[in-house]
Design a protein around this motif. Structure first.
Motif, mmCIF file in Angstrom:
data_model
loop_
_atom_site.group_PDB
_atom_site.id
_atom_site.type_symbol
_atom_site.label_atom_id
_atom_site.label_comp_id
_atom_site.label_asym_id
_atom_site.label_seq_id
_atom_site.Cartn_x
_atom_site.Cartn_y
_atom_site.Cartn_z
ATOM 1 N N VAL A 68 -0.374 -13.181 -10.418
ATOM 2 C CA VAL A 68 0.107 -14.305 -9.616
ATOM 3 C C VAL A 68 1.262 -13.810 -8.745
ATOM 4 N N ASN A 69 1.141 -14.009 -7.430
ATOM 5 C CA ASN A 69 2.164 -13.558 -6.490
ATOM 6 C C ASN A 69 2.408 -14.612 -5.427
ATOM 7 N N LEU A 70 3.596 -14.592 -4.877
ATOM 8 C CA LEU A 70 3.975 -15.476 -3.777
ATOM 9 C C LEU A 70 4.056 -14.624 -2.524
ATOM 10 N N LEU A 71 3.354 -15.050 -1.466
ATOM 11 C CA LEU A 71 3.308 -14.295 -0.212
ATOM 12 C C LEU A 71 3.734 -15.188 0.937
ATOM 13 N N ALA A 72 4.264 -14.582 1.992
ATOM 14 C CA ALA A 72 4.652 -15.332 3.188
ATOM 15 C C ALA A 72 4.140 -14.603 4.417
ATOM 16 N N GLN A 73 3.742 -15.376 5.425
ATOM 17 C CA GLN A 73 3.259 -14.812 6.680
ATOM 18 C C GLN A 73 3.990 -15.510 7.811
ATOM 19 N N ASP A 74 4.579 -14.731 8.719
ATOM 20 C CA ASP A 74 5.234 -15.303 9.883
ATOM 21 C C ASP A 74 4.183 -15.804 10.859
ATOM 22 N N GLU A 75 4.381 -17.017 11.377
ATOM 23 C CA GLU A 75 3.466 -17.590 12.357
ATOM 24 C C GLU A 75 4.204 -17.980 13.629
ATOM 25 N N GLY A 76 5.290 -17.377 13.871
ATOM 26 C CA GLY A 76 6.100 -17.668 15.045
ATOM 27 C C GLY A 76 7.536 -17.344 14.735
ATOM 28 N N PRO A 77 8.410 -17.578 15.693
ATOM 29 C CA PRO A 77 9.806 -17.210 15.472
ATOM 30 C C PRO A 77 10.488 -17.997 14.351
ATOM 31 N N VAL A 86 -3.536 -15.956 -6.650
ATOM 32 C CA VAL A 86 -3.872 -16.030 -8.076
ATOM 33 C C VAL A 86 -5.150 -15.237 -8.286
ATOM 34 N N ALA A 87 -5.021 -14.106 -8.950
ATOM 35 C CA ALA A 87 -6.174 -13.248 -9.256
ATOM 36 C C ALA A 87 -6.995 -12.985 -8.002
ATOM 37 N N ASP A 88 -6.335 -12.546 -6.947
ATOM 38 C CA ASP A 88 -6.946 -12.184 -5.662
ATOM 39 C C ASP A 88 -7.549 -13.348 -4.897
ATOM 40 N N GLN A 89 -7.156 -14.566 -5.184
ATOM 41 C CA GLN A 89 -7.547 -15.731 -4.395
ATOM 42 C C GLN A 89 -6.296 -16.320 -3.768
ATOM 43 N N LEU A 90 -6.284 -16.416 -2.432
ATOM 44 C CA LEU A 90 -5.136 -16.985 -1.736
ATOM 45 C C LEU A 90 -5.220 -18.495 -1.708
ATOM 46 N N ILE A 91 -4.126 -19.131 -2.083
ATOM 47 C CA ILE A 91 -4.029 -20.580 -2.053
ATOM 48 C C ILE A 91 -2.906 -20.925 -1.092
ATOM 49 N N ASP A 92 -3.226 -21.676 -0.061
ATOM 50 C CA ASP A 92 -2.280 -22.009 0.995
ATOM 51 C C ASP A 92 -1.284 -23.045 0.475
ATOM 52 N N ALA A 93 -0.003 -22.691 0.523
ATOM 53 C CA ALA A 93 1.053 -23.611 0.082
ATOM 54 C C ALA A 93 1.657 -24.365 1.255
ATOM 55 N N GLY A 94 1.160 -24.117 2.459
ATOM 56 C CA GLY A 94 1.635 -24.841 3.628
ATOM 57 C C GLY A 94 2.595 -24.034 4.478
ATOM 58 N N THR A 95 3.074 -24.684 5.536
ATOM 59 C CA THR A 95 3.982 -24.036 6.463
ATOM 60 C C THR A 95 5.348 -24.721 6.419
ATOM 61 N N THR A 96 6.302 -24.016 6.945
ATOM 62 C CA THR A 96 7.640 -24.564 7.053
ATOM 63 C C THR A 96 8.288 -24.075 8.327
#
Length: 97
Positions: A68-77, A86-96
């Motif tokens: 289980v890991n927490l990942l973040a992706q930049d989508e703009g400035p 979770v076990a190589d399945q990405l679950i979208d936690a939303g944007t901020t």
């Protein structure tokens, strides 16, 4: 006997993500991922959020270390999209912002 599938686990994590902390009377169940945003990694909040997920959703706690890991992706400035892996399945936690 019915077995818990990866879709079941994904549904459990999605439910946890959509529930605010203390969303159920008398229970601390709920996500704390939003507290991770705009905080330095060394603050330990990401680890705390994942530990809370493990405590709130026992099947997650039964997974091996590193599953289980927490990942973040930049989508703009000023926009980040958060994922829980979770076990190589990405679950979208939303944007901020």
């Amino acid at each position: 006997m019915d077995k818990i599938t990866s879709e079941d686990v994904q549904g459990m994590v999605t439910h946890w993500l959509s529930t605010p902390v203390n969303g159920y009377l008398g229970s601390a169940y709920g996500q704390t991922v939003s507290k991770v945003l705009q905080q330095p990694q060394r603050s330990g909040l990401a680890d705390a959020a994942l530990n809370k997920l493990r405590a709130d959703v026992p099947v997650i706690g039964a997974l091996p270390a590193g599953a289980v890991n927490l990942l973040a992706q930049d989508e703009g400035p000023d926009v980040k999209r958060i994922f829980i892996n979770v076990a190589d399945q990405l679950i979208d936690a939303g944007t901020t912002k």
